[in-house]
Each structure stands twice: as C-alpha cells, then as structure tokens.
Design a protein around this motif. Structure first.
Motif, PDB file in Angstrom:
ATOM      1  N   ASP A  74       0.851  -1.186   0.000  1.00 54.91           N
ATOM      2  CA  ASP A  74       0.000   0.000   0.000  1.00 54.91           C
ATOM      3  C   ASP A  74       0.891   1.243   0.000  1.00 54.91           C
ATOM      4  N   GLY A  75       0.743   2.075  -1.002  1.00 57.42           N
ATOM      5  CA  GLY A  75       1.589   3.266  -1.127  1.00 57.42           C
ATOM      6  C   GLY A  75       2.806   3.034  -1.994  1.00 57.42           C
ATOM      7  N   GLY A  76       3.011   1.794  -2.416  1.00 59.33           N
ATOM      8  CA  GLY A  76       4.088   1.462  -3.335  1.00 59.33           C
ATOM      9  C   GLY A  76       5.461   1.921  -2.893  1.00 59.33           C
ATOM     10  N   LEU A  77       6.254   2.351  -3.851  1.00 57.14           N
ATOM     11  CA  LEU A  77       7.636   2.749  -3.599  1.00 57.14           C
ATOM     12  C   LEU A  77       7.714   3.993  -2.718  1.00 57.14           C
ATOM     13  N   ALA A  78       6.709   4.876  -2.807  1.00 58.19           N
ATOM     14  CA  ALA A  78       6.704   6.076  -1.965  1.00 58.19           C
ATOM     15  C   ALA A  78       6.662   5.689  -0.492  1.00 58.19           C
ATOM     16  N   SER A  79       5.767   4.783  -0.149  1.00 63.18           N
ATOM     17  CA  SER A  79       5.645   4.341   1.243  1.00 63.18           C
ATOM     18  C   SER A  79       6.913   3.632   1.716  1.00 63.18           C
ATOM     19  N   TRP A  80       7.448   2.745   0.869  1.00 63.92           N
ATOM     20  CA  TRP A  80       8.657   2.004   1.239  1.00 63.92           C
ATOM     21  C   TRP A  80       9.832   2.964   1.444  1.00 63.92           C
ATOM     22  N   SER A  81      10.007   3.914   0.532  1.00 62.82           N
ATOM     23  CA  SER A  81      11.168   4.807   0.609  1.00 62.82           C
ATOM     24  C   SER A  81      11.113   5.699   1.845  1.00 62.82           C
TER      25      SER A  81
END
Length: 201
Positions: A76-83
């Motif tokens: 959830d939130g893709g790469l933005a959330s992970w980064s």
C-alpha cells in the motif's frame, strides 16, 4: 500490506516500466510486467507499481485477482511508502503527486491535508462538505519548490505511521484540476451522451 510489514527475505516484484525501475527501486526487487506474473505458478511474492493512493493498491489487487494471482501481496503506497521508511533521501522523488493524483487524493476525503500556504484554504474549504475520514495518507500542498525542505520533513515515516505525498502548484491550478475531476466524474455518472445533431453519440 503496509510497507513496514514486508519481510526482508520476501520476494519482491516491481511492476513499473523499466526506466522507472532503473532510476530507483527496492533493493533486490525483480522488474517484471504484470503478464509475466501469470507464469509464476503458486510462488508467493510482494508486488508494487507506481501507485501511491489507497485506490491504486486496491486496483492492483483487483487486477491480480482477475488473473487468478491470489498469492501476491501489494504494498500500500508502493515505492513512496517504502522509501519513506527505508530510503528517506530518495523519498521526495517518488512521493510527488501528479496533477491527476492530487485531485483524486483530495476528493477521496480521506487522511489529512497540510497546506503550506494559506492560498489553498479556500480551495480546500470548497471541497470539504464533511469531515475528512481518518486514513494512512498525509497530502502536503506547496505553492513553490522553495518549500521542499518543509515537505521533506513530512516524508520521514515510522512503522505504523502515515505515508506523506506532496504536490507543488498554485491554488488556481489546484481548483481547475478539482473542477475538471468533478466534471469528469459527473459525466461518467450520467452515462452515454445524446445529441440531436450526431446520431453516433
């Protein structure tokens, strides 16, 4: 799934275009198109694409399910959330909302909005007919790239915290984007059009 709960030894697949993957991706992630997943059999994996909003993750889940790929989990939130959890120095480049995304995010009426300029207040007031629902997103609105240092303070996320996304532009542009979005939604609700001068409409 929340990016914070992704296992470090999980198999991760990046579904974005090759050039975006080459620019920045989760370390160890494979880059594959959605169609390649159909040959994966029953292997479990964590997947992400360029989507940042809750509706993006939901749409990806639905697409995977249509292909019968129920063993995959979507970040959830893709790469933005992970980064924002693991690579804050890169978070600004993947957490910026496009024009289409900012109107969608604001009209979803979910999460918190932080306007770094008072010029956005009338625009926000015009779309908030009811209290915003709690959510896992913080939408930051800035009128100038000079406000990026203030934005970056919001892009550091702790496990269980919110994913911050931002948009830079002026209030007039934002109002125009929201009005266009609402008009397009209204057209979709009204269904096919009818014209006395054009029989094919």
């Amino acid at each position: 799934m929340d990016a914070a709960t992704a296992s470090k030894d999980a198999r991760v697949i990046d579904l974005r275009p090759r050039d975006q993957y080459a620019a920045f991706h989760i370390p160890g992630a494979d880059n594959q198109p959605m169609t390649a997943l159909m040959n994966q059999g029953s292997k479990k994996a964590v997947v992400y694409d360029g989507g940042k909003l809750p509706q993006d993750a939901q749409l990806l889940c639905e697409r995977l399910a249509r292909y019968g790929l129920t063993q995959f989990q979507v970040i959830d939130g893709g790469l933005a959330s992970w980064s924002q959890l693991h690579a804050p120095a890169r978070a600004a480049e993947v957490s910026r909302l496009s024009d289409a995304d900012v109107s969608s995010a604001l009209l979803a009426n979910e999460g918190q909005v932080l306007a770094l300029s008072a010029e956005f207040n009338p625009v926000l007031k015009s779309i908030q007919s009811q209290a915003r629902k709690p959510g896992k997103r913080l939408i930051v609105l800035a009128s100038s790239p000079a406000l990026l240092p203030q934005i970056q303070k919001q892009l550091s996320r702790k496990p269980g915290g919110r994913t911050a996304l931002y948009w830079i532009g002026d209030a007039g542009r934002l109002q125009s984007l929201i009005s266009t979005h609402i008009a397009q939604d209204q057209k979709r609700l009204e269904g096919p059009g009818h014209s006395n001068t054009c029989s094919s409409l």
